[in-house]
Design a protein around this motif. Structure first.
Motif, short mmCIF file in Angstrom:
data_model
loop_
_atom_site.label_atom_id
_atom_site.label_comp_id
_atom_site.label_asym_id
_atom_site.label_seq_id
_atom_site.Cartn_x
_atom_site.Cartn_y
_atom_site.Cartn_z
N LEU A 39 27.57 24.31 39.98
CA LEU A 39 28.98 24.69 39.93
C LEU A 39 29.19 25.99 40.69
CD1 LEU A 39 31.52 24.36 37.13
CD2 LEU A 39 31.15 26.66 38.02
N SER A 40 30.17 25.99 41.59
CA SER A 40 30.54 27.20 42.32
C SER A 40 31.86 27.75 41.81
CB SER A 40 30.65 26.93 43.83
OG SER A 40 29.39 26.65 44.39
N VAL A 41 31.99 29.07 41.89
CA VAL A 41 33.22 29.75 41.47
C VAL A 41 33.80 30.48 42.66
CG1 VAL A 41 34.24 31.43 39.90
CG2 VAL A 41 32.31 30.03 39.13
N VAL A 42 35.07 30.19 42.99
CA VAL A 42 35.77 30.89 44.06
C VAL A 42 37.05 31.50 43.49
CG1 VAL A 42 34.87 29.37 45.87
CG2 VAL A 42 37.06 28.84 44.79
N GLY A 43 37.54 32.52 44.17
CA GLY A 43 38.76 33.18 43.72
C GLY A 43 39.00 34.44 44.52
N PRO A 44 40.20 35.01 44.42
CA PRO A 44 40.52 36.23 45.16
C PRO A 44 39.59 37.38 44.80
CG PRO A 44 42.48 35.27 44.15
CD PRO A 44 41.31 34.56 43.57
N SER A 45 39.40 38.31 45.70
CA SER A 45 38.60 39.50 45.41
C SER A 45 39.19 40.23 44.21
CB SER A 45 38.57 40.44 46.61
OG SER A 45 37.89 39.85 47.70
N GLY A 46 38.32 40.64 43.29
CA GLY A 46 38.77 41.37 42.12
C GLY A 46 39.26 40.51 40.98
N CYS A 47 39.04 39.18 41.07
CA CYS A 47 39.55 38.29 40.02
C CYS A 47 38.62 38.17 38.83
CB CYS A 47 39.86 36.91 40.59
SG CYS A 47 38.38 35.92 40.97
N GLY A 48 37.44 38.79 38.90
CA GLY A 48 36.54 38.77 37.76
C GLY A 48 35.38 37.80 37.88
N LYS A 49 35.16 37.25 39.08
CA LYS A 49 34.05 36.29 39.26
C LYS A 49 32.71 36.93 38.91
CE LYS A 49 34.79 35.60 43.66
NZ LYS A 49 35.94 36.51 43.86
N SER A 50 32.44 38.08 39.52
CA SER A 50 31.16 38.75 39.28
C SER A 50 31.06 39.27 37.86
CB SER A 50 30.96 39.90 40.28
OG SER A 50 30.79 39.39 41.59
N THR A 51 32.18 39.69 37.29
CA THR A 51 32.19 40.13 35.90
C THR A 51 31.74 38.99 34.98
OG1 THR A 51 33.93 41.77 36.25
CG2 THR A 51 33.63 40.98 34.00
N MET A 52 32.27 37.80 35.23
CA MET A 52 31.89 36.64 34.43
C MET A 52 30.39 36.37 34.56
SD MET A 52 33.48 32.78 34.42
CE MET A 52 33.10 32.46 36.15
N LEU A 53 29.87 36.45 35.79
CA LEU A 53 28.45 36.21 35.99
C LEU A 53 27.61 37.26 35.27
CD1 LEU A 53 26.57 35.01 39.07
CD2 LEU A 53 25.91 37.23 38.14
N LYS A 54 28.04 38.52 35.32
CA LYS A 54 27.28 39.58 34.65
C LYS A 54 27.30 39.40 33.13
CE LYS A 54 27.97 42.99 38.31
NZ LYS A 54 28.71 44.21 38.73
N ILE A 55 28.39 38.87 32.60
CA ILE A 55 28.44 38.58 31.16
C ILE A 55 27.44 37.47 30.83
CG2 ILE A 55 29.86 37.65 29.30
CD1 ILE A 55 32.26 39.05 30.61
N LEU A 56 27.40 36.43 31.65
CA LEU A 56 26.45 35.35 31.43
C LEU A 56 25.01 35.83 31.57
CD1 LEU A 56 28.20 32.42 33.34
CD2 LEU A 56 27.84 32.59 30.88
N ALA A 57 24.80 36.81 32.45
CA ALA A 57 23.46 37.35 32.66
C ALA A 57 23.04 38.33 31.57
CB ALA A 57 23.39 38.04 34.02
N GLY A 58 24.00 38.76 30.74
CA GLY A 58 23.69 39.74 29.70
C GLY A 58 23.70 41.17 30.19
N ILE A 59 24.24 41.38 31.40
CA ILE A 59 24.32 42.74 31.96
C ILE A 59 25.54 43.47 31.44
CG2 ILE A 59 24.57 44.05 34.11
CD1 ILE A 59 23.10 41.73 35.52
N THR A 60 26.63 42.72 31.23
CA THR A 60 27.89 43.26 30.71
C THR A 60 28.27 42.47 29.46
OG1 THR A 60 28.66 43.86 32.92
CG2 THR A 60 30.34 43.63 31.24
N HIS A 61 28.86 43.16 28.48
CA HIS A 61 29.28 42.49 27.25
C HIS A 61 30.72 42.00 27.36
CE1 HIS A 61 25.70 43.29 24.92
NE2 HIS A 61 25.72 44.55 25.30
N LYS A 62 30.97 40.87 26.76
CA LYS A 62 32.33 40.32 26.72
C LYS A 62 33.18 41.09 25.73
CE LYS A 62 31.21 36.81 23.20
NZ LYS A 62 29.86 37.28 22.88
N SER A 63 34.49 41.00 25.88
CA SER A 63 35.42 41.60 24.93
C SER A 63 35.80 40.61 23.84
CB SER A 63 36.68 42.10 25.64
OG SER A 63 36.37 43.10 26.58
N GLU A 64 35.91 39.35 24.22
CA GLU A 64 36.19 38.31 23.23
C GLU A 64 35.72 36.97 23.76
OE1 GLU A 64 39.16 40.24 24.04
OE2 GLU A 64 39.83 39.04 25.75
#
Length: 257
Positions: A39-64
């Motif tokens: 599965l690939s994820v595309v979207g405008p710059s700054g839309c949170g794509k990398s943030t989502m990946l970092k949450i899945l990787a355990g690098i960043t914590h989710k808010s909810e």
């Protein structure tokens, strides 16, 4: 959440603290990824794509929201997840083999069996004979292959990739797309790829997830029905063009696409 999914995400949200109040990066993200799916994820710059990946990787914590991997709650680093970033981030003082084995060393495990696995991975990506070389002796594309081997060395079920070929020239990037498809078809890992390239997303994926501008939400998930293995000449196929045009049309007003 279904235990039959490799990844299940329900109502995922992320907000960062800001001087003028919280800044929402992600809002109400929900989707599943089947075992072995690409599965690939595309979207405008700054839309949170990398943030989502970092949450899945355990690098960043989710808010909810809730995340599960193989049916188990997930909220931190996991041996089931391997990560490849845009930069290979190889240690210049370590040989190629030692760079691949870095996760093993960090985990404090013995190298005996893993060394054989590392050699097989280097052979898989076409780098047999380069194990004693150093990063500066390899091209950008070769270094990224090493990064893929390093992400696979502990045999994770899931591979997260954040713009892994974004820094490569166009021809090398096309070659790496073909190589990644080959590796995926041989290993059948579950892959989530973040990319700004619509052709790359269509070429590699079973499905393409399109995100909105920040705060990122899911705009649409497009199923890609093209036979595999795919060769680069598929980009000239009418069906490929229809998929790419449809995805691009969602960003008609966005200059970055």
């Amino acid at each position: 959440m279904s235990a039959n999914n490799a990844i299940s995400i329900q109502n995922l949200g992320k907000a960062y603290a800001g001087a003028a109040g919280p800044i929402r990066a992600l809002n109400d993200i929900s989707f599943d990824i089947a075992p072995g799916e690409f599965l690939s994820v595309v979207g405008p710059s700054g839309c949170g794509k990398s943030t989502m990946l970092k949450i899945l990787a355990g690098i960043t914590h989710k808010s909810e929201g809730d995340i599960s991997i193989d049916g188990e709650a997930h909220d931190g680093p996991s041996d089931k997840v391997g990560i490849v970033f845009q930069s290979p981030v190889l240690l210049p003082w370590r040989t190629i083999l030692d760079n691949v084995l870095l996760p093993v060393d960090v985990a404090g495990k013995r190298r005996d069996a893993d060394r054989d696995a590392a050699m097989k991975l280097l052979d898989l990506v076409g780098l047999k004979g380069f194990e004693a070389r150093y990063p500066f002796e390899l091209s950008g594309g070769m270094q990224q292959r090493v990064a893929i081997c390093r992400a696979l060395i502990r045999d994770p079920a899931i591979l997260l990739m954040d713009e892994p070929f974004g820094a490569l020239d166009a021809l090398t990037r096309e070659h790496m797309n073909v190589e990644l498809q080959r590796i995926w078809m041989e290993r059948r890992k579950t892959v989530l790829l973040i990319t700004h390239s619509i052709p790359e997303a269509v070429f590699l994926s079973d499905r393409v997830l399109i995100m909105t501008e920040r705060p990122g939400r899911i705009d649409e998930i497009v199923e890609i029905d093209l036979p595999r293995p795919r060769r680069m000449d598929v980009v000239a196929d009418e069906k490929f063009a229809v998929y790419a045009h449809h995805i691009r049309s969602r960003f008609a007003s966005k200059a970055m696409f």
